[in-house]
Scaffold this motif. Structure first.
Motif, PDB file in Angstrom:
ATOM      1  N   GLN A  84       0.838  -1.209   0.000  1.00 24.13           N
ATOM      2  CA  GLN A  84       0.000   0.000   0.000  1.00 24.13           C
ATOM      3  C   GLN A  84       0.871   1.256   0.000  1.00 24.13           C
ATOM      4  N   VAL A  85       1.929   1.243   0.800  1.00 21.21           N
ATOM      5  CA  VAL A  85       2.845   2.392   0.854  1.00 21.21           C
ATOM      6  C   VAL A  85       3.518   2.575  -0.503  1.00 21.21           C
ATOM      7  N   MET A  91       1.936   6.814  -6.655  1.00 21.37           N
ATOM      8  CA  MET A  91       0.850   7.722  -7.015  1.00 21.37           C
ATOM      9  C   MET A  91       1.252   9.184  -6.793  1.00 21.37           C
ATOM     10  N   VAL A  92       1.928   9.437  -5.690  1.00 20.91           N
ATOM     11  CA  VAL A  92       2.373  10.802  -5.375  1.00 20.91           C
ATOM     12  C   VAL A  92       3.541  11.204  -6.273  1.00 20.91           C
ATOM     13  N   GLY A  93       4.362  10.224  -6.650  1.00 16.07           N
ATOM     14  CA  GLY A  93       5.484  10.499  -7.538  1.00 16.07           C
ATOM     15  C   GLY A  93       6.713  11.027  -6.836  1.00 16.07           C
ATOM     16  N   ALA A 160      -2.111   5.237   2.294  1.00 10.66           N
ATOM     17  CA  ALA A 160      -1.737   3.890   2.730  1.00 10.66           C
ATOM     18  C   ALA A 160      -2.332   3.547   4.098  1.00 10.66           C
ATOM     19  N   GLN A 161      -3.024   4.510   4.702  1.00  5.94           N
ATOM     20  CA  GLN A 161      -3.640   4.339   6.020  1.00  5.94           C
ATOM     21  C   GLN A 161      -2.640   3.837   7.047  1.00  5.94           C
ATOM     22  N   LEU A 162      -1.479   4.525   7.087  1.00  3.24           N
ATOM     23  CA  LEU A 162      -0.414   4.156   8.012  1.00  3.24           C
ATOM     24  C   LEU A 162      -0.756   4.582   9.442  1.00  3.24           C
ATOM     25  N   THR A 163      -0.322   3.773  10.372  1.00  3.15           N
ATOM     26  CA  THR A 163      -0.348   4.172  11.769  1.00  3.15           C
ATOM     27  C   THR A 163       0.997   4.847  11.997  1.00  3.15           C
ATOM     28  N   LEU A 164       0.973   6.115  12.369  1.00  4.07           N
ATOM     29  CA  LEU A 164       2.214   6.866  12.515  1.00  4.07           C
ATOM     30  C   LEU A 164       2.979   6.428  13.752  1.00  4.07           C
TER      31      LEU A 164
END
Length: 169
Positions: A84-85, A91-93, A160-164
């Motif tokens: 996902q990351v 996508m962001v590039g 990516a719905q990361l947990t920081l």
């Protein structure tokens, strides 16, 4: 002309962890931009470029770390989350997320604002006013590059719905 891109704060939305990471990153960015301004005002050819590259090569990984986007942090994710990351980064590039940030990579990034950097070089040779203008351009250049990277990190973490990671890692 106004900047039409949303700020990192806006991109973070109502997520308190993202908002806090943006605030911590902006404090780091502000301090480094002030150092860049001081270096830009010194009339030594090339000094500001070297200082900018050194500052950015240390700052960008610190911002990545705030969002859990250092290579070693990404490597510790489960395979699905890591994928996902990687998709979000593509996508962001961004060429600066999840990778080792080198001075060469930073100099390539700095070329995107080459006109400002060239103006900064010329301005510093005009006594007082030129040095002040050069310092202002040095601050603005580093701040611009850092803000762009900060926005990229927020977008990747959100997508990516990361947990920081906890502050201070």
């Amino acid at each position: 002309m106004r900047n039409t891109l949303p700020s990192a704060q806006t991109l973070a939305g109502a997520d308190p962890a993202l908002q806090a990471a943006v605030q911590r990153s902006r404090r780091l960015l502000h301090r480094r931009a002030l150092m860049a301004a001081v270096a830009s005002s010194v009339p030594v050819p090339g000094l500001d470029w070297a200082v900018d590259a050194a500052l950015l090569s240390r700052l960008l990984p610190q911002i990545n770390a705030e969002f859990g986007l250092l290579p070693e942090q990404i490597a510790r994710l489960d395979p699905h989350q890591r994928e996902q990351v990687q998709k979000a980064v593509a996508m962001v590039g961004s060429a600066l997320i999840g990778k080792l940030v080198t001075q060469d990579l930073v100099l390539k990034l700095a070329q995107t604002v080459g006109i400002r950097m060239g103006s900064k070089q010329l301005a510093k040779y005009v006594p007082l006013a030129g040095q002040a203008l050069s310092a202002a351009l040095g601050y603005a250049t580093l701040r611009y590059l850092g803000e762009q990277h900060l926005c990229d990190c927020v977008q990747v973490a959100k997508t990516a719905q990361l947990t920081l990671p906890a502050p201070g890692r």
